[in-house]
Design an enzyme around this catalytic site. Structure first.
Site, PDB file in Angstrom:
ATOM      1  N   GLU A 224      18.585 -11.857 -19.534  1.00 11.07           N
ATOM      2  CA  GLU A 224      19.572 -11.976 -20.602  1.00 11.07           C
ATOM      3  C   GLU A 224      20.093 -10.649 -21.139  1.00 11.07           C
ATOM      4  O   GLU A 224      20.559 -10.576 -22.272  1.00 11.07           O
ATOM      5  CB  GLU A 224      19.012 -12.832 -21.743  1.00 11.07           C
ATOM      6  CG  GLU A 224      18.546 -14.178 -21.250  1.00 11.07           C
ATOM      7  CD  GLU A 224      18.520 -15.234 -22.312  1.00 11.07           C
ATOM      8  OE1 GLU A 224      19.396 -15.217 -23.189  1.00 11.07           O
ATOM      9  OE2 GLU A 224      17.642 -16.090 -22.241  1.00 11.07           O
TER      10      GLU A 224
ATOM     11  N   LYS B 227      20.905 -22.452 -28.095  1.00 13.69           N
ATOM     12  CA  LYS B 227      21.580 -23.655 -28.592  1.00 13.69           C
ATOM     13  C   LYS B 227      23.044 -23.393 -28.985  1.00 13.69           C
ATOM     14  O   LYS B 227      23.776 -24.319 -29.273  1.00 13.69           O
ATOM     15  CB  LYS B 227      20.824 -24.230 -29.791  1.00 13.69           C
ATOM     16  CG  LYS B 227      19.439 -24.767 -29.452  1.00 13.69           C
ATOM     17  CD  LYS B 227      18.738 -25.336 -30.660  1.00 13.69           C
ATOM     18  CE  LYS B 227      18.024 -24.347 -31.526  1.00 13.69           C
ATOM     19  NZ  LYS B 227      17.006 -23.519 -30.943  1.00 13.69           N
TER      20      LYS B 227
ATOM     21  N   TYR C  92       5.092 -17.849 -31.232  1.00 11.85           N
ATOM     22  CA  TYR C  92       4.376 -16.869 -32.042  1.00 11.85           C
ATOM     23  C   TYR C  92       4.629 -15.434 -31.581  1.00 11.85           C
ATOM     24  O   TYR C  92       3.786 -14.780 -30.988  1.00 11.85           O
ATOM     25  CB  TYR C  92       2.876 -17.194 -32.088  1.00 11.85           C
ATOM     26  CG  TYR C  92       2.637 -18.381 -32.981  1.00 11.85           C
ATOM     27  CD1 TYR C  92       2.433 -18.205 -34.341  1.00 11.85           C
ATOM     28  CD2 TYR C  92       2.683 -19.680 -32.486  1.00 11.85           C
ATOM     29  CE1 TYR C  92       2.251 -19.288 -35.185  1.00 11.85           C
ATOM     30  CE2 TYR C  92       2.502 -20.773 -33.320  1.00 11.85           C
ATOM     31  CZ  TYR C  92       2.283 -20.558 -34.663  1.00 11.85           C
ATOM     32  OH  TYR C  92       2.117 -21.631 -35.496  1.00 11.85           O
ATOM     33  N   HIS C  93       5.834 -14.985 -31.850  1.00 14.81           N
ATOM     34  CA  HIS C  93       6.271 -13.597 -31.740  1.00 14.81           C
ATOM     35  C   HIS C  93       7.348 -13.492 -32.810  1.00 14.81           C
ATOM     36  O   HIS C  93       8.291 -14.293 -32.808  1.00 14.81           O
ATOM     37  CB  HIS C  93       6.855 -13.297 -30.355  1.00 14.81           C
ATOM     38  CG  HIS C  93       7.300 -11.873 -30.221  1.00 14.81           C
ATOM     39  ND1 HIS C  93       6.563 -10.939 -29.536  1.00 14.81           N
ATOM     40  CD2 HIS C  93       8.387 -11.230 -30.706  1.00 14.81           C
ATOM     41  CE1 HIS C  93       7.188  -9.765 -29.607  1.00 14.81           C
ATOM     42  NE2 HIS C  93       8.304  -9.925 -30.314  1.00 14.81           N
TER      43      HIS C  93
ATOM     44  N   HIS D 138      10.325 -13.427 -34.967  1.00 15.93           N
ATOM     45  CA  HIS D 138      11.761 -13.491 -34.709  1.00 15.93           C
ATOM     46  C   HIS D 138      12.447 -14.016 -35.961  1.00 15.93           C
ATOM     47  O   HIS D 138      11.851 -14.725 -36.762  1.00 15.93           O
ATOM     48  CB  HIS D 138      12.072 -14.365 -33.487  1.00 15.93           C
ATOM     49  CG  HIS D 138      11.575 -15.774 -33.602  1.00 15.93           C
ATOM     50  ND1 HIS D 138      10.234 -16.122 -33.478  1.00 15.93           N
ATOM     51  CD2 HIS D 138      12.232 -16.931 -33.841  1.00 15.93           C
ATOM     52  CE1 HIS D 138      10.098 -17.427 -33.618  1.00 15.93           C
ATOM     53  NE2 HIS D 138      11.305 -17.948 -33.855  1.00 15.93           N
TER      54      HIS D 138
ATOM     55  N   HIS E  72      16.068 -15.764 -37.533  1.00 16.66           N
ATOM     56  CA  HIS E  72      17.254 -16.563 -37.220  1.00 16.66           C
ATOM     57  C   HIS E  72      18.435 -16.110 -38.072  1.00 16.66           C
ATOM     58  O   HIS E  72      18.279 -15.882 -39.278  1.00 16.66           O
ATOM     59  CB  HIS E  72      16.981 -18.040 -37.503  1.00 16.66           C
ATOM     60  CG  HIS E  72      15.823 -18.580 -36.738  1.00 16.66           C
ATOM     61  ND1 HIS E  72      15.968 -19.270 -35.557  1.00 16.66           N
ATOM     62  CD2 HIS E  72      14.491 -18.516 -36.972  1.00 16.66           C
ATOM     63  CE1 HIS E  72      14.777 -19.623 -35.107  1.00 16.66           C
ATOM     64  NE2 HIS E  72      13.864 -19.165 -35.945  1.00 16.66           N
TER      65      HIS E  72
END
Length: 164
Positions: free
Chosen positions: A12, A34, A101-102, A104, A106
């Protein structure tokens, strides 16, 4: 593995909107899977921090304030520059419990009714920063309410322990 592939530039790389490469206070900002990147009404990006030892909100202390402030400021600036959406039109939050579980963060358009934006699950990053500035161990001490579906394994563990 998806998270580590992004951080290690194995996947990515063409989707990266912004990166701060600093190993302590840096992150990668990418569109959420999404979001189709066409409609700004449902804008949805995720900032994934470089530090691997921070798993969730529970791990955060005042030591992480420079990182959190970078994510908030640089994330808003990058989104405004790339997509023309000002920071005042963004909801910036962390989930507890997170989907992975890292650490991040939103970034969603205020107009987007994204899953997991309810008060039981979403913690606004600006509030997290303020809470840690007042009390470095706020998230180690605070009771945090979160929803669970009846079919989730964690819910079953709470049932077995007599906590629900």
């Amino acid at each position: 593995q998806w998270v580590y592939n992004i951080l290690e530039k194995k996947a990515e790389t063409d989707r990266i909107v912004h990166e701060n490469p600093d190993p302590s206070n840096g992150f990668v900002l990418v569109p959420d899977l999404k979001w189709n990147q066409n409609q700004l009404d449902d804008l949805y990006l995720v900032a994934v921090v470089h530090r691997r030892e921070i798993k969730s909100l529970r791990d955060l202390t005042a030591e992480h304030l420079p990182l959190l402030r970078n994510v908030l400021q640089e994330g808003k600036e990058a989104i405004a520059k790339r997509f023309g959406v000002p920071g005042s039109q963004l909801r910036v939050y962390l989930h507890y419990q997170p989907s992975y579980y890292h650490l991040h963060v939103h970034f969603t358009a205020l107009s987007h009714d994204a899953p997991g934006i309810s008060v039981e699950r979403a913690h606004l990053l600006a509030d997290v920063i303020d809470n840690l500035a007042v009390d470095s161990t706020f998230y180690q001490k605070r009771a945090l309410t979160f929803p669970l579906r009846a079919d989730e394994p964690l819910f079953k563990k709470f049932q077995e322990a007599g906590k629900v």
